[in-house]
Design an enzyme around this catalytic site. Structure first.
Site, PDB file in Angstrom:
ATOM      1  N   TRP A 357       1.980  -9.104  -8.553  1.00  0.00           N
ATOM      2  CA  TRP A 357       0.778  -8.533 -10.222  1.00  0.00           C
ATOM      3  C   TRP A 357       0.758  -6.671 -10.005  1.00  0.00           C
ATOM      4  O   TRP A 357       0.750  -6.311 -10.662  1.00  0.00           O
ATOM      5  CB  TRP A 357      -0.712  -7.953  -8.532  1.00  0.00           C
ATOM      6  CG  TRP A 357      -0.520  -7.321  -7.407  1.00  0.00           C
ATOM      7  CD1 TRP A 357       0.164  -7.933  -6.347  1.00  0.00           C
ATOM      8  CD2 TRP A 357      -0.984  -5.771  -7.209  1.00  0.00           C
ATOM      9  NE1 TRP A 357      -0.011  -6.582  -5.617  1.00  0.00           N
ATOM     10  CE2 TRP A 357      -0.786  -5.912  -6.198  1.00  0.00           C
ATOM     11  CE3 TRP A 357      -2.489  -5.624  -7.639  1.00  0.00           C
ATOM     12  CZ2 TRP A 357      -1.668  -4.409  -4.640  1.00  0.00           C
ATOM     13  CZ3 TRP A 357      -2.790  -4.535  -7.087  1.00  0.00           C
ATOM     14  CH2 TRP A 357      -2.106  -3.357  -5.961  1.00  0.00           C
ATOM     15  N   ASP A 358       2.475  -6.804  -8.980  1.00  0.00           N
ATOM     16  CA  ASP A 358       3.319  -5.250  -9.018  1.00  0.00           C
ATOM     17  C   ASP A 358       3.337  -5.521 -10.495  1.00  0.00           C
ATOM     18  O   ASP A 358       3.529  -3.615 -11.030  1.00  0.00           O
ATOM     19  CB  ASP A 358       4.129  -5.265  -8.426  1.00  0.00           C
ATOM     20  CG  ASP A 358       4.617  -5.488  -6.791  1.00  0.00           C
ATOM     21  OD1 ASP A 358       3.529  -6.471  -6.860  1.00  0.00           O
ATOM     22  OD2 ASP A 358       5.692  -5.436  -6.070  1.00  0.00           O
ATOM     23  N   GLU A 488      -3.164  -5.608   2.975  1.00  0.00           N
ATOM     24  CA  GLU A 488      -2.455  -6.369   3.660  1.00  0.00           C
ATOM     25  C   GLU A 488      -2.672  -6.301   5.502  1.00  0.00           C
ATOM     26  O   GLU A 488      -2.590  -7.926   6.215  1.00  0.00           O
ATOM     27  CB  GLU A 488      -1.128  -7.040   2.805  1.00  0.00           C
ATOM     28  CG  GLU A 488      -1.505  -7.861   1.555  1.00  0.00           C
ATOM     29  CD  GLU A 488      -0.038  -8.094   1.204  1.00  0.00           C
ATOM     30  OE1 GLU A 488       0.955  -7.717   1.973  1.00  0.00           O
ATOM     31  OE2 GLU A 488      -0.104  -8.687   0.395  1.00  0.00           O
ATOM     32  N   LYS A 601      -2.410  -0.881   5.002  1.00  0.00           N
ATOM     33  CA  LYS A 601      -1.341  -0.991   4.783  1.00  0.00           C
ATOM     34  C   LYS A 601      -0.970  -0.319   2.947  1.00  0.00           C
ATOM     35  O   LYS A 601       0.454   0.757   2.109  1.00  0.00           O
ATOM     36  CB  LYS A 601      -0.562  -2.361   4.405  1.00  0.00           C
ATOM     37  CG  LYS A 601       0.703  -2.334   3.881  1.00  0.00           C
ATOM     38  CD  LYS A 601       0.966  -3.996   3.708  1.00  0.00           C
ATOM     39  CE  LYS A 601       2.208  -4.168   2.936  1.00  0.00           C
ATOM     40  NZ  LYS A 601       2.811  -5.471   2.975  1.00  0.00           N
ATOM     41  N   GLN A 602      -2.063  -0.133   2.304  1.00  0.00           N
ATOM     42  CA  GLN A 602      -1.568   0.386   0.943  1.00  0.00           C
ATOM     43  C   GLN A 602      -3.266   1.045  -0.112  1.00  0.00           C
ATOM     44  O   GLN A 602      -3.758   0.169   0.495  1.00  0.00           O
ATOM     45  CB  GLN A 602      -1.085  -0.152  -0.129  1.00  0.00           C
ATOM     46  CG  GLN A 602      -1.655  -1.414  -0.191  1.00  0.00           C
ATOM     47  CD  GLN A 602      -0.915  -2.599  -0.904  1.00  0.00           C
ATOM     48  OE1 GLN A 602      -0.101  -3.272  -0.392  1.00  0.00           O
ATOM     49  NE2 GLN A 602      -0.276  -2.338  -2.107  1.00  0.00           N
TER      50      GLN A 602
END
Ligand code: BGC
Length: 770
Positions: A357-358, A488, A601-602
């Site tokens: 998906w990046d 994640e 995480k992000q």
């Protein structure tokens, strides 16, 4: 974190040889041209630690899945980017003694990646164990102008002896993937040939049957004159080389130019591969190294004209942003809709397949603004062409009626990922694919895409979401259970705010686009709904109901969106209160401990706020930012850029700059201690976003570009080009204000600091800061 790369505006420079840095440098100094690429392995033998890497875009191998405990629905194979034939090698022997820097005293060593002109150069002086001292210069590049070709010029000078130097240029098809699941070799030999001035190896991938012909042709120059010394052919399994023995006088140099071509059956009929390879090699060798190099510089000059970001007053930041832009251009050129952008590009094996998906969430904005719209269109078409597989993928998991779930990782559309909490649960990726269509149309106004391709994808994705939610009698709402958000570091959670938000948006957007296509291209609309059996009345009624009654976790006291239903049950200790020795968590803590923790995480909720920013007022953005950022460990390279953009949006310039620094030099300074696996190519687009959407505050609103720029304190100015709907703008932000030059024949409507302006064709607009 390392700090061995020398600051320079246009080059990446390493001085002095430190074997500990070698694998990191092999990643950083990688070369590519969108069609092929490679790690910066040495030409001559090297017995130290090294990761060999040569890659051909789109050529992959489905490696049999290896998991501890099989779950129904897992894909059987993981399609991997393949380590392909090594064409870099030029073995050197000095009177029978092999030149190998791991065994030499290296008195000087410089590696330089010239980003302006697109080549890698290495100079060194070394003394062998036998006491022979040589000076070497090696220059090589993957041609941007002629993307199936590459060239190396290797010059060696004996400094303290006269005698026989043997050069052995080779093509070695006997290579392995470090990440091979069963230590299997992925290539079979088809044919090979060795001639006095070159040769080739044709290899075929097992199972997928791609054939790649890798060939070389070389020429030798001694004392400034072309010579044709006798060469002895060496032929082994999957390998050819030529042994060229040269008598060289002390202080006199000898150069070999190795022309290389890599042709794949993706682009050539199999029966013509070797014939076309020979023609290609003849063409480039006739052209000569200097002409090829000049063409390379010209091709890169053209790229930089549109892509460059110039930062005045901060060499380190300048080098970093150019490195990011350089690597993105080396990875993907947008010419071929069968190709995509791997998280590691051509710089390593990690992450296997090429597409995450990046691409949609992070790379699309970069290509939209810096390249012709066809580049992004090709990225969208890549997914369009894989729609059938996405529908199969969803069917495998039990979804019906043409619902599509795009894979987490893929090469050809087949899901490759095999961890249930990601493969089955990290489904927000589906929304990013819809969002990219929206982003493309918002940016380019190309609505024809919607009728021809976009709507079909959007309906399939909307169908997936409408089946993935369920009605909760308890909540009186639609809920989405058992998902993993972008964070994640927690799995199998219920009602991830980001995923629910994106899902509802997808269904709404699919309906909006359906109406648009119905009005603009009624015949195409009718044809499409017949093709996909779209029961408009019933299906849209369901979409509407879900949109209206979707559950969005929210905390009334904190007034923030909740990452998921149970997020506040977690122990809330901020990242700043964690012992430094515990970081990074993914290397220090058990997975169990991470999953139960509140650490993120992000960007997750913040990713949603970034996507749908215009829905939220500044205070809502601030509250969510202030709540989530202190709980975020940024252990994905995709994290800091979203935070940089939102910090800039909130006027927190210092923090925006701090986040920018974390993304910009991530690989150059080996920030996460993992650059040796390859560079973080997709997050490089995030670095670009931090400057353009962060510092320059660029947005597309109501069909216009708007800017809200500020300049980091350390910088004197920064400037860049943006292409938008036929206009080309040059924007320069300095301490005094903003200057926008329209260097096209189309007028451009822009909004700067909230005020609408028109920049006429070939004219300029200056806005001074008060
Ligand atoms: C991130 C994902 C990303 C993947 C590939 C992971 O570490 O969490 O969001 O898609 O890397 O870059």
């Amino acid at each position: 974190m390392k700090n061995y790369i020398k600051a320079d505006e246009w080059s990446i420079i390493e001085e002095g040889f430190d074997a500990h840095h070698h694998q990191i440098s092999e990643s950083i100094f990688s070369l590519g041209n969108g069609r092929m690429g490679q790690r910066a392995n040495f030409e001559e033998a090297y017995s130290g630690q090294s990761l060999l890497g040569n890659y051909i875009a789109g050529v992959y191998y489905p490696d049999k899945t290896r998991v501890g405990w099989w779950k129904n629905g897992y894909p059987e194979y993981f399609a991997k980017v393949l380590n392909a034939a090594n064409w870099t090698t030029i073995d050197v022997s000095l009177e029978g003694e092999q030149l190998d820097l791991a065994k030499c005293a290296v008195s000087s060593f410089t590696r330089q990646l010239n980003m302006k002109e697109g080549y890698l150069k290495r100079n060194f002086r070394a003394r062998t164990e036998g006491g022979r001292e040589v000076e070497v210069e090696a220059i090589r590049f993957c041609s941007m102008a002629d993307d199936e070709t590459a060239a190396i010029k290797y010059t060696i000078t004996p400094l303290n002896f006269s005698g026989t130097i043997t050069l052995a240029p080779a093509i070695d098809g006997d290579v392995v993937n470090k990440d091979s699941n069963y230590d299997e070799k992925f290539w079979d030999e088809v044919s090979k040939a060795s001639r006095p001035d070159g040769g080739y190896v044709v290899m075929r991938t097992k199972k997928t049957g791609f054939e790649v012909a890798t060939g070389m042709k070389f020429s030798i120059v001694q004392n400034g004159k072309a010579v044709q010394p006798p060469a002895e052919a060496v032929v082994k399994e999957k390998y050819i080389a030529s042994l060229i023995k040269l008598q060289v006088q002390q202080g006199q140099s000898v150069s070999i130019v190795k022309y290389v071509a890599n042709l794949s059956s993706q682009n050539h009929p199999v029966q013509k591969l070797t014939e076309n390879l020979e023609l290609t090699l003849a063409r480039v060798s006739a052209k000569g190294f200097d002409t090829m190099l000049a063409e390379q510089a010209a091709a890169w000059a053209k790229k930089w004209e549109r892509n460059d970001i110039i930062i005045e007053g901060d060499v380190s930041a300048q080098q970093a942003i150019r490195f990011n832009i350089f690597q993105l251009n080396q990875t993907y050129t947008g010419e071929d809709d069968r190709l995509n952008i791997g998280p590691k590009g051509f710089t390593g094996e990690k992450y296997g397949g090429s597409t995450y998906w990046d691409t949609e969430a992070y790379c699309v904005p970069f290509y939209l603004a810096t390249a012709h719209p066809k580049v992004t269109r090709n990225l969208l078409l890549y997914r369009y062409k894989q729609l059938g597989k996405a529908i199969e993928n969803a069917a495998l998991l039990g979804f019906k009626n043409g619902a599509a779930l795009y894979p987490m990782v893929t090469m050809d559309g087949t899901e490759c990922h095999n961890e249930w909490e990601i493969t089955f649960e990290e489904i927000h990726r589906n929304g990013a694919i819809a969002y990219a269509i929206f982003n493309y149309v918002r940016y380019t106004a190309d609505e024809t895409y919607l009728a021809d391709y976009g709507l079909e994808v959007l309906i399939a994705i909307a169908r997936f979401w409408s089946q993935r939610v369920n009605w909760s009698a308890n909540k009186g709402k639609y809920v989405m259970l058992g998902v993993t958000g972008p964070n994640e570091y927690e799995n199998n959670i219920n009602n991830n705010w980001y995923t629910n938000t994106l899902a509802a948006w997808c269904m709404g957007y699919a309906m909006e686009v359906a109406e648009k296509v119905k009005a603009l291209a009624p015949e195409k609309y009718e044809a499409l709904i017949a093709k996909i059996n779209f029961d408009e009345g019933t299906e849209t009624a369901k979409f509407k109901d879900i949109i209206e009654k979707m559950h969005y976790p929210y905390d009334d006291d904190l007034q923030v969106f909740l990452q998921q239903d149970g997020y506040l049950d977690k122990e809330q200790i901020l990242v700043k209160d964690l012992p430094a020795a515990d970081r990074p968590l993914n290397q220090k803590w058990s997975w169990d401990r991470i999953l139960r923790s509140c650490y993120i995480k992000q960007a997750d909720v913040l990713q949603g706020i970034y996507f749908f920013e215009d829905r939220f007022d500044t205070e809502t953005i601030r509250r969510n930012f202030d709540f989530y950022e202190p709980r975020t460990v940024h252990e994905s390279s995709l994290s800091p850029c979203v935070h940089a953009i939102l910090a800039a949006r909130l006027g927190d310039e210092a923090r925006a700059y701090e986040f920018y620094l974390r993304t910009a030099r991530l690989d150059l300074d080996d920030y996460n201690n993992d650059t040796e696996d390859g560079c973080h190519i997709t997050s490089m687009a995030g670095t670009w976003m931090s400057v353009i959407e962060g510092f320059a505050g660029m947005r597309v609103r109501d069909g216009k570009l708007s800017f809200q720029p500020f300049i980091p304190e350390k910088w004197a100015s920064f400037s860049f080009h943006i292409g938008f709907r036929g206009a080309l703008l040059h924007i320069k932000v300095s301490k005094h204000g903003v200057q926008i030059s329209n260097i096209s024949d189309k007028p451009a409507d822009v909004v700067v600091y909230g005020k609408g302006q028109v920049v006429g064709p070939n004219s300029e607009l200056t806005i001074n800061k008060d």
